[in-house]
Design an enzyme around this catalytic site. Structure first.
Site, mmCIF file in Angstrom:
data_model
loop_
_atom_site.group_PDB
_atom_site.id
_atom_site.type_symbol
_atom_site.label_atom_id
_atom_site.label_comp_id
_atom_site.label_asym_id
_atom_site.label_seq_id
_atom_site.Cartn_x
_atom_site.Cartn_y
_atom_site.Cartn_z
ATOM 1 N N GLU A 46 0.908 -1.071 -0.007
ATOM 2 C CA GLU A 46 -0.079 -0.128 0.022
ATOM 3 C C GLU A 46 0.883 1.379 0.053
ATOM 4 O OE1 GLU A 46 -3.008 1.131 -0.490
ATOM 5 O OE2 GLU A 46 -3.976 -0.585 -0.435
ATOM 6 N N GLU A 50 1.302 6.463 -7.097
ATOM 7 C CA GLU A 50 0.372 7.577 -7.426
ATOM 8 C C GLU A 50 0.566 8.772 -7.165
ATOM 9 O OE1 GLU A 50 -3.358 6.220 -5.356
ATOM 10 O OE2 GLU A 50 -3.558 4.470 -6.688
#
Length: 168
Positions: free
Chosen positions: A67, A74
């Site tokens: 994550e 991102e």
């Protein structure tokens, strides 16, 4: 020198981890991990070896790491490609797929290690006779749902109130 550098690196890591916790998927992983280890360590209903506990811990850490990497990818993609870009979308989707693969693997591992019907029967019997603890666990589940799904709503609400206060 080493102490100062280490303190700076730890502080930077804490900032990065706070950034990851803003992601709803990370909050889901945190809650599931917390509840799993709470039930495993609080009660002796499940029969697990030390190796199985270690594998569960390492797998959870791998999910958290995936994550964090996804959030980093991102963020970098948003930095270098603020508008729509097909390749940027592919990069984000691929990073997300990596998280999905490790999360599915973690669920499969959890099912393999923790699917012990007698443990669930003992847990149900325990909470049937300890209503106060049952209520506390239910309240914790409600708080976890709020933490996962409504944290962003509260932040937006607080930001609107802050902006409204600045306009006065």
């Amino acid at each position: 020198f080493f102490k100062q550098k280490t303190e700076f690196e730890i502080a930077s890591c804490l900032v990065g981890s706070e950034r990851c916790i803003r992601d709803r998927n990370m909050r889901v992983h945190i809650c599931f991990t917390a509840f799993m280890f709470f039930f495993l360590l609080r009660y002796d209903f499940w029969v697990l070896s030390k190796v199985q506990y270690a594998l569960l811990a390492v797998t959870c850490a791998a999910v958290f790491m995936a994550e964090c990497i996804n959030t980093a990818v991102e963020t970098v993609v948003d930095l270098v490609s603020p508008g729509f870009n097909k390749l940027a979308g592919i990069a984000k989707d691929t990073a997300g797929a990596g998280v999905l693969f490790i999360a599915v693997g973690a669920v499969v591992e959890g099912i393999i290690f923790l699917w012990q019907p007698q443990a669930f029967s003992k847990l149900f019997a325990y909470y049937s006779s300890h209503i106060g603890e049952c209520v506390a666990v239910c309240a914790a589940i409600v708080l976890a749902v709020v933490f996962v799904f409504y944290t962003d709503v509260f932040k937006k609400f607080l930001n609107k109130r802050k902006l409204a206060g600045e306009k006065k």
